[in-house]
Write a protein that holds these residues in place. Structure first.
Motif, PDB file in Angstrom:
ATOM      1  N   ALA A 245     -20.398   9.608  14.760  1.00 31.56           N
ATOM      2  CA  ALA A 245     -21.563   9.238  15.566  1.00 31.56           C
ATOM      3  C   ALA A 245     -21.341   9.625  17.031  1.00 31.56           C
ATOM      4  CB  ALA A 245     -21.843   7.746  15.437  1.00 31.56           C
ATOM      5  N   PHE A 246     -20.091   9.470  17.500  1.00 31.97           N
ATOM      6  CA  PHE A 246     -19.777   9.916  18.864  1.00 31.97           C
ATOM      7  C   PHE A 246     -20.026  11.407  19.014  1.00 31.97           C
ATOM      8  CE2 PHE A 246     -17.259   5.980  19.156  1.00 31.97           C
ATOM      9  CZ  PHE A 246     -17.660   5.553  20.404  1.00 31.97           C
ATOM     10  N   LEU A 247     -19.590  12.174  18.002  1.00 37.19           N
ATOM     11  CA  LEU A 247     -19.783  13.622  18.055  1.00 37.19           C
ATOM     12  C   LEU A 247     -21.270  13.947  18.211  1.00 37.19           C
ATOM     13  CD1 LEU A 247     -18.967  16.599  17.745  1.00 37.19           C
ATOM     14  CD2 LEU A 247     -19.146  16.293  15.287  1.00 37.19           C
ATOM     15  N   VAL A 248     -22.100  13.318  17.387  1.00 33.49           N
ATOM     16  CA  VAL A 248     -23.529  13.639  17.401  1.00 33.49           C
ATOM     17  C   VAL A 248     -24.141  13.260  18.755  1.00 33.49           C
ATOM     18  CG1 VAL A 248     -25.756  13.154  16.324  1.00 33.49           C
ATOM     19  CG2 VAL A 248     -23.717  13.430  14.902  1.00 33.49           C
TER      20      VAL A 248
ATOM     21  N   MET B  99       0.853  -1.194   0.000  1.00 32.57           N
ATOM     22  CA  MET B  99       0.000   0.000   0.000  1.00 32.57           C
ATOM     23  C   MET B  99       0.893   1.251   0.000  1.00 32.57           C
ATOM     24  SD  MET B  99      -2.902   1.036   2.749  1.00 32.57           S
ATOM     25  CE  MET B  99      -3.453  -0.640   3.017  1.00 32.57           C
ATOM     26  N   ASP B 100       0.629   2.182  -0.915  1.00 32.02           N
ATOM     27  CA  ASP B 100       1.497   3.350  -0.951  1.00 32.02           C
ATOM     28  C   ASP B 100       1.159   4.302   0.194  1.00 32.02           C
ATOM     29  OD1 ASP B 100      -0.086   5.841  -1.996  1.00 32.02           O
ATOM     30  OD2 ASP B 100      -0.765   4.152  -3.218  1.00 32.02           O
ATOM     31  N   PHE B 101       2.054   5.251   0.403  1.00 34.45           N
ATOM     32  CA  PHE B 101       1.951   6.149   1.547  1.00 34.45           C
ATOM     33  C   PHE B 101       0.622   6.905   1.568  1.00 34.45           C
ATOM     34  CE2 PHE B 101       2.524  10.520   3.092  1.00 34.45           C
ATOM     35  CZ  PHE B 101       2.757  10.252   4.430  1.00 34.45           C
ATOM     36  N   PHE B 102       0.182   7.401   0.396  1.00 32.86           N
ATOM     37  CA  PHE B 102      -1.017   8.240   0.387  1.00 32.86           C
ATOM     38  C   PHE B 102      -2.274   7.448   0.690  1.00 32.86           C
ATOM     39  CE2 PHE B 102       1.706  11.405  -1.637  1.00 32.86           C
ATOM     40  CZ  PHE B 102       1.330  12.507  -0.893  1.00 32.86           C
ATOM     41  N   THR B 103      -2.335   6.214   0.195  1.00 34.15           N
ATOM     42  CA  THR B 103      -3.493   5.383   0.500  1.00 34.15           C
ATOM     43  C   THR B 103      -3.555   5.112   1.999  1.00 34.15           C
ATOM     44  OG1 THR B 103      -3.032   4.306  -1.592  1.00 34.15           O
ATOM     45  CG2 THR B 103      -4.705   3.290  -0.215  1.00 34.15           C
ATOM     46  N   GLU B 104      -2.383   4.835   2.559  1.00 32.85           N
ATOM     47  CA  GLU B 104      -2.323   4.516   3.975  1.00 32.85           C
ATOM     48  C   GLU B 104      -2.773   5.724   4.811  1.00 32.85           C
ATOM     49  OE1 GLU B 104       0.902   2.347   6.878  1.00 32.85           O
ATOM     50  OE2 GLU B 104       1.264   2.524   4.736  1.00 32.85           O
ATOM     51  N   TYR B 105      -2.272   6.901   4.437  1.00 32.76           N
ATOM     52  CA  TYR B 105      -2.606   8.127   5.173  1.00 32.76           C
ATOM     53  C   TYR B 105      -4.083   8.475   5.016  1.00 32.76           C
ATOM     54  CZ  TYR B 105      -2.996  13.134   3.612  1.00 32.76           C
ATOM     55  OH  TYR B 105      -3.422  14.382   3.248  1.00 32.76           O
ATOM     56  N   TYR B 106      -4.612   8.250   3.817  1.00 29.13           N
ATOM     57  CA  TYR B 106      -6.047   8.479   3.601  1.00 29.13           C
ATOM     58  C   TYR B 106      -6.876   7.548   4.486  1.00 29.13           C
ATOM     59  CZ  TYR B 106     -10.380   9.550   1.243  1.00 29.13           C
ATOM     60  OH  TYR B 106     -11.648   9.976   0.980  1.00 29.13           O
ATOM     61  N   ASN B 107      -6.472   6.270   4.537  1.00 31.60           N
ATOM     62  CA  ASN B 107      -7.244   5.292   5.318  1.00 31.60           C
ATOM     63  C   ASN B 107      -7.235   5.613   6.803  1.00 31.60           C
ATOM     64  OD1 ASN B 107      -8.057   3.869   3.129  1.00 31.60           O
ATOM     65  ND2 ASN B 107      -6.413   2.355   3.244  1.00 31.60           N
ATOM     66  N   ILE B 108      -6.130   6.149   7.296  1.00 28.03           N
ATOM     67  CA  ILE B 108      -6.076   6.511   8.715  1.00 28.03           C
ATOM     68  C   ILE B 108      -7.080   7.623   8.997  1.00 28.03           C
ATOM     69  CG2 ILE B 108      -4.640   7.577  10.503  1.00 28.03           C
ATOM     70  CD1 ILE B 108      -2.247   6.089   9.180  1.00 28.03           C
ATOM     71  N   PHE B 109      -7.057   8.683   8.178  1.00 25.45           N
ATOM     72  CA  PHE B 109      -8.009   9.782   8.388  1.00 25.45           C
ATOM     73  C   PHE B 109      -9.437   9.300   8.212  1.00 25.45           C
ATOM     74  CE2 PHE B 109      -4.520  12.966   7.318  1.00 25.45           C
ATOM     75  CZ  PHE B 109      -4.386  13.357   8.633  1.00 25.45           C
ATOM     76  N   ARG B 110      -9.641   8.430   7.226  1.00 27.43           N
ATOM     77  CA  ARG B 110     -10.989   7.935   6.982  1.00 27.43           C
ATOM     78  C   ARG B 110     -11.493   7.139   8.187  1.00 27.43           C
ATOM     79  NH1 ARG B 110     -13.904   4.610   2.222  1.00 27.43           N
ATOM     80  NH2 ARG B 110     -15.928   5.441   2.858  1.00 27.43           N
ATOM     81  N   GLY B 111     -10.597   6.338   8.780  1.00 28.91           N
ATOM     82  CA  GLY B 111     -10.975   5.566   9.966  1.00 28.91           C
ATOM     83  C   GLY B 111     -11.342   6.469  11.126  1.00 28.91           C
ATOM     84  N   ILE B 112     -10.559   7.532  11.330  1.00 30.44           N
ATOM     85  CA  ILE B 112     -10.865   8.474  12.410  1.00 30.44           C
ATOM     86  C   ILE B 112     -12.225   9.137  12.149  1.00 30.44           C
ATOM     87  CG2 ILE B 112     -10.152  10.632  13.536  1.00 30.44           C
ATOM     88  CD1 ILE B 112      -7.243   9.855  12.854  1.00 30.44           C
ATOM     89  N   HIS B 113     -12.431   9.546  10.893  1.00 35.31           N
ATOM     90  CA  HIS B 113     -13.659  10.252  10.519  1.00 35.31           C
ATOM     91  C   HIS B 113     -14.891   9.363  10.719  1.00 35.31           C
ATOM     92  CE1 HIS B 113     -14.766  14.046   8.558  1.00 35.31           C
ATOM     93  NE2 HIS B 113     -15.750  13.410   7.964  1.00 35.31           N
ATOM     94  N   GLU B 114     -14.787   8.120  10.179  1.00 33.39           N
ATOM     95  CA  GLU B 114     -15.891   7.164  10.285  1.00 33.39           C
ATOM     96  C   GLU B 114     -16.207   6.823  11.731  1.00 33.39           C
ATOM     97  OE1 GLU B 114     -15.022   4.237   6.533  1.00 33.39           O
ATOM     98  OE2 GLU B 114     -15.636   3.345   8.442  1.00 33.39           O
ATOM     99  N   GLY B 115     -15.122   6.699  12.511  1.00 32.49           N
ATOM    100  CA  GLY B 115     -15.301   6.244  13.886  1.00 32.49           C
ATOM    101  C   GLY B 115     -15.728   7.351  14.830  1.00 32.49           C
ATOM    102  N   SER B 116     -15.648   8.618  14.387  1.00 36.10           N
ATOM    103  CA  SER B 116     -15.896   9.726  15.313  1.00 36.10           C
ATOM    104  C   SER B 116     -17.234  10.420  15.129  1.00 36.10           C
ATOM    105  CB  SER B 116     -14.791  10.783  15.182  1.00 36.10           C
ATOM    106  OG  SER B 116     -13.555  10.235  15.543  1.00 36.10           O
TER     107      SER B 116
END
Ligand code: HEM
Length: 123
Positions: free
Chosen positions: A20-23, A1-18
């Motif tokens: 509903a908690f925020l709401v 997995m290239d660097f950008f895909t990996e970095y995108y997936n990390i942010f996406r995981g934080i976004h997806e996981g957060s």
């Protein structure tokens, strides 16, 4: 997995996981303010603010990777507006002003942002 895909997936995981908690955290803080449980409400409100930060940082991180795709820029701006309205609604509830109208605006805007996030609303 290239660097950008990996970095995108990390942010996406934080976004997806957060989001509903925020709401949920916002609603609980709001209800506590309205029930005059000010100490508990203040703590929940502080945690809510931490989640604004998670959503903003992960959202902007993905925007950079997406080269500021117009649709997601609009979604991001709307989300910033949501955060502003959340702060207004919480502030009104804290000051014991009539705040149900501002809660309603927040919930409608959240729904739009979430539907945009899932691609149900698209352009
Ligand atoms: C109130 C704050 C926010 C909420 C409730 C929210 C909600 C969501 C949801 C539900 C998704 C779909 C996640 C998934 O696929 O499971 C999403 C995706 C996304 N959001 Fe947000 N968001 C918020 C703030 C932001 C901000 C501030 C930005 C940008 C500055 C942003 C940019 C994005 C991007 C780029 C995606 C696309 C993810 C992908 O499909 O790969 N969001 N958001």
């Amino acid at each position: 997995m290239d660097f950008f895909t990996e970095y995108y997936n990390i942010f996406r995981g934080i976004h997806e996981g957060s989001w509903a908690f925020l709401v949920v955290l916002f609603i609980v803080a709001f209800v506590l303010y309205r029930s005059r449980k000010l100490k508990a409400a203040t703590i929940l409100h502080m945690i809510t603010r931490l989640f604004y930060l998670f959503m903003l940082v992960s959202g902007i991180g993905m925007l950079v990777a997406l080269n500021f795709n117009l649709f997601y820029v609009v979604k991001g701006l709307l989300a910033v507006l949501v955060i502003g309205f959340m702060e207004m609604a919480a502030g009104k509830a804290k000051r014991n002003e009539n705040s149900l109208g501002s809660l309603f605006i927040v919930l409608v805007l959240v729904l739009v942002v979430v539907l945009m996030g899932f691609g149900v609303i698209n352009f």
